[in-house]
Design a protein around this motif. Structure first.
Motif, short mmCIF file in Angstrom:
data_model
loop_
_atom_site.label_atom_id
_atom_site.label_comp_id
_atom_site.label_asym_id
_atom_site.label_seq_id
_atom_site.Cartn_x
_atom_site.Cartn_y
_atom_site.Cartn_z
N TYR A 4 -7.75 -34.91 24.43
CA TYR A 4 -8.46 -34.50 23.32
C TYR A 4 -8.69 -32.97 23.22
N TYR A 5 -8.93 -32.53 21.89
CA TYR A 5 -9.18 -31.26 21.51
C TYR A 5 -10.52 -31.44 20.80
N ASP A 6 -11.39 -30.61 20.98
CA ASP A 6 -12.56 -30.23 20.07
C ASP A 6 -12.07 -29.46 18.93
N VAL A 7 -12.67 -29.88 17.59
CA VAL A 7 -12.12 -29.13 16.34
C VAL A 7 -13.39 -28.42 15.98
N GLY A 8 -13.49 -27.18 16.18
CA GLY A 8 -14.62 -26.22 15.72
C GLY A 8 -14.98 -26.41 14.33
N GLU A 9 -14.13 -26.48 13.57
CA GLU A 9 -14.70 -26.44 12.29
C GLU A 9 -15.58 -27.87 11.62
N SER A 10 -15.08 -28.89 12.30
CA SER A 10 -16.10 -29.96 11.86
C SER A 10 -16.87 -30.87 13.05
N GLY A 11 -16.30 -30.56 14.19
CA GLY A 11 -17.10 -31.17 15.55
C GLY A 11 -16.38 -32.37 15.75
N ILE A 12 -15.35 -33.00 15.29
CA ILE A 12 -14.80 -34.03 15.56
C ILE A 12 -13.80 -33.94 16.72
N ARG A 13 -13.08 -34.80 17.51
CA ARG A 13 -12.14 -34.58 18.10
C ARG A 13 -10.57 -34.98 17.61
N LEU A 14 -9.85 -34.15 17.95
CA LEU A 14 -8.18 -34.40 17.80
C LEU A 14 -7.75 -34.93 19.10
N GLY A 15 -7.04 -36.11 19.06
CA GLY A 15 -6.42 -36.70 20.14
C GLY A 15 -5.01 -36.91 20.14
N LEU A 16 -4.17 -36.64 21.11
CA LEU A 16 -2.69 -36.71 21.32
C LEU A 16 -2.45 -37.79 22.14
N ILE A 17 -1.65 -38.58 21.74
CA ILE A 17 -0.99 -39.55 22.63
C ILE A 17 0.57 -39.30 22.62
N THR A 18 1.25 -38.87 23.84
CA THR A 18 2.42 -38.43 23.73
C THR A 18 3.35 -39.16 24.79
N PRO A 19 3.50 -40.28 24.53
CA PRO A 19 4.58 -41.13 25.73
C PRO A 19 5.70 -40.58 26.00
N MET A 20 6.25 -39.67 24.75
CA MET A 20 7.87 -39.40 24.95
C MET A 20 7.76 -37.88 25.75
#
Length: 334
Positions: free
Chosen positions: A242-258
Motif C-alpha cells: 500500500y501507498y498513502d495518497v497525500g492529496e486525498s488520504g486514501i490508500r493505493l494498493g498494488l497486487i503484483t503476482p507477476m
C-alpha cells in the motif's frame, strides 16, 4: 498420542512455517457478468448438485475457525447471485467476536443495492468491489454485459449503509491504462481505497493475456508524477502493498503476482464452491473436501487440511502464456 479433538483445533501451519489465518471461500462459480480477463463469454458452470450446500459451508467454516482462521472473505463468481446467500452470511457473521475477527466480501457490485443493508446488519464492515472502468461503454466492453450505472448505484447504496469500500481495478494494457488517474481521483473524493491488480493466468478466456499484461511498477511511476504517494505500513490479510495518497488520504494498493512475488508471507488458502481447497492458485496442489466433510466430519476435514498444508508450495509460478488449470475462482484480492 495427540487427542483427535485437539488435532482438529491445532493452528494450521504449512511446511514453511506460515500460519493460515485467512480463507477465501467461493460460494458459487456463477456470475452475472463475463469480464474478459476472468471468464469465457460462454461459460459452462458446475451443476448445482456438485456445490457445497450452505450448511456444509458453515460446518467447514466452523472447522477452519477452530483451527485459527480469523478472517473469511466470500467470493465467487459473484457471491451475491447465489440464491439465499444471506442465510450463510448471517450465520458466519454470528461468529464475529467468537473466533472470527472479520467477514468480508468481494463483489462486482451488481447486486449491492439489494443486499448492502443486510450485509452490514450481518456484521460485514468492508467489501471489495471490482470496477475496471468509469466509462460506460468501456465498462460494458470489459464485462461484456455490465451496466455501469447499476454498479455505481450499488456502490453508493453500500456506502450509505456504512460499508467501507475498496475498489479493485484490473490493470489492462490497451484497455483501461488511461484511467488510473481518473479512478484514483474518483475514489479519493468518495473515501474509497483503490487497489490495482496485474492480470493473472487463471482460467480459460478468449483474450490473449500477454497483450493485456501491464507491470504495475510502470503504473506506479506514472502516478507518482501527479500524486504524492508514500509507502504505507498498512497491511491487510491480502497480498497488496500500500501507498498513502497525500492529496486525498486514501490508500493505493498494488497486487503484483507477476512482477513482484508476494508469497513469503502467504497466510491463506482458497476454497471453491465445490469444496476443493487450494494451497496456491499458481499450482494444481489441492484437496477435495466435499466428500470428506460429508463422510468423515470435522476430524477428517482437519486431517485433509493438514495434508494440503504439508504440500503447500513456497511460491506461485505464474506464466502468462500458459493458463493455470484451476477452475474459475475470483482472483481479486485484499
Amino acid at each position: 498420542m495427540i487427542d483427535r479433538l485437539d488435532a482438529s483445533r491445532r493452528p494450521m501451519v504449512d511446511s514453511f512455517g506460515r500460519r493460515i489465518s485467512y480463507v477465501r471461500l467461493s460460494v458459487t462459480d456463477r456470475c452475472d457478468l463475463r469480464c474478459r480477463y476472468c471468464m469465457a463469454e460462454r461459460m459452462t458452470f458446475m451443476p448445482r448438485r456438485d456445490l457445497l450446500s450452505y450448511e456444509e459451508m458453515l460446518a467447514l467454516a466452523h472447522v477452519l475457525i477452530e483451527r485459527g482462521v480469523r478472517r473469511i472473505r466470500l467470493t465467487g463468481g459473484e457471491p451475491l447471485v447465489r440464491r439465499d446467500v444471506m442465510w450463510l452470511i448471517d450465520r458466519l457473521g454470528a461468529r464475529i467476536g467468537s473466533g472470527l475477527d472479520e467477514l468480508t466480501l468481494t463483489t462486482n457490485g451488481t447486486q449491492l443495492a439489494h443486499h448492502a443493508r443486510a450485509l452490514f446488519d450481518a456484521g460485514v464492515r468492508r467489501i471489495n468491489v471490482s470496477l475496471d472502468s468509469l466509462d460506460p461503454e468501456r465498462f460494458a466492453y470489459i464485462t461484456r454485459r455490465g451496466d455501469l450505472g447499476q454498479v455505481l448505484g450499488g456502490i453508493q447504496t453500500a456506502a450509505e449503509a456504512g460499508l467501507a469500500i475498496k475498489i479493485n481495478m484490473m490493470a489492462l494494457a490497451g484497455v483501461n491504462e488511461d484511467e488510473f488517474d481518473a479512478m484514483l481521483a474518483w475514489c479519493g473524493t468518495r473515501g474509497f481505497d483503490l487497489t490495482l491488480i496485474e492480470t493473472m493466468p487463471l482460467g480459460e478466456v478468449e483474450d490473449h493475456r500477454p497483450e493485456r499484461y501491464l507491470a504495475l511498477d510502470t503504473v506506479l511511476a506514472h502516478l507518482q508524477q501527479g500524486w504524492t504517494l508514500t509507502a504505507s505500513m498498512h497491511r491487510t490479510s491480502g497480498p497488496a502493498r500500500y501507498y498513502d495518497v497525500g492529496e486525498s488520504g486514501i490508500r493505493l494498493g498494488l497486487i503484483t503476482p507477476m512482477s513482484h512475488n508476494f508469497c513469503a508471507g502467504c497466510n491463506r488458502i482458497r476454497i471453491a464452491a465445490t469444496g476443493t481447497v487450494y494451497g496456491c492458485l499458481g499450482h494444481d496442489q489441492k484437496v477435495e473436501l466435499r466428500d470428506i466433510l460429508r463422510d468423515g466430519g470435522p476430524v477428517a476435514v482437519a486431517a485433509a487440511l493438514d495434508r494440503l498444508l504439508g504440500g503447500k508450495p513456497e511460491r506461485h509460478q505464474f506464466d502468462l502464456s500458459r493458463p493455470a488449470s484451476t477452475r474459475h475462482m475470483s482472483v481479486t484480492g485484499g
